[in-house]
Design an enzyme around this catalytic site. Sequence first.
Site, PDB file in Angstrom:
ATOM      1  N   CYS A   1       0.840  -1.202   0.000  1.00  0.00           N
ATOM      2  CA  CYS A   1       0.000   0.000   0.000  1.00  0.00           C
ATOM      3  C   CYS A   1       0.876   1.253   0.000  1.00  0.00           C
ATOM      4  O   CYS A   1       1.734   1.417   0.866  1.00  0.00           O
ATOM      5  CB  CYS A   1      -0.896  -0.020   1.238  1.00  0.00           C
ATOM      6  SG  CYS A   1      -1.786   1.518   1.539  1.00  0.00           S
ATOM      7  N   SER A   2       0.649   2.147  -0.941  1.00  0.00           N
ATOM      8  CA  SER A   2       1.476   3.356  -1.040  1.00  0.00           C
ATOM      9  C   SER A   2       1.315   4.248   0.193  1.00  0.00           C
ATOM     10  O   SER A   2       2.296   4.810   0.681  1.00  0.00           O
ATOM     11  CB  SER A   2       1.149   4.141  -2.313  1.00  0.00           C
ATOM     12  OG  SER A   2      -0.185   4.609  -2.288  1.00  0.00           O
TER      13      SER A   2
END
Length: 118
Positions: free
Chosen positions: A11-12
């Site tokens: 997940c960024s």
Amino acid sequence: MTIQIYHNPRCSKSRETLSLLQQHGIDPEIILYLESPPSPATLKQLLVAAGFSDPRQLMRRNEEIYKTLGLADNTLTEDELLAAMASHPKLIERPLVVNGDRARLGRPPEQVIEILDC
């Protein structure tokens, strides 16, 4: 006190939040919650620490599993929702940073600064 991050490396926002913590000189305990899901009791503590009144505030409501399990049903109890997150950790919103009895979602990542002691 050890700062924890409930982290998903794919997940960024989770990666950005971890980087932000490190930029503040914090080496948090990284909890890979998808591999080691928190118990319903731990999720309840996180809910309280984040100041949330509804478990859905800690849920990814756009996930297909949310719809499949019918978790939008208002007759579901808090315990049922917490059990669903423990059984299906993909439902847990991320990243979540914990410092003692305080927690914040890193959406946006800068929100976690509120609970850092720096």
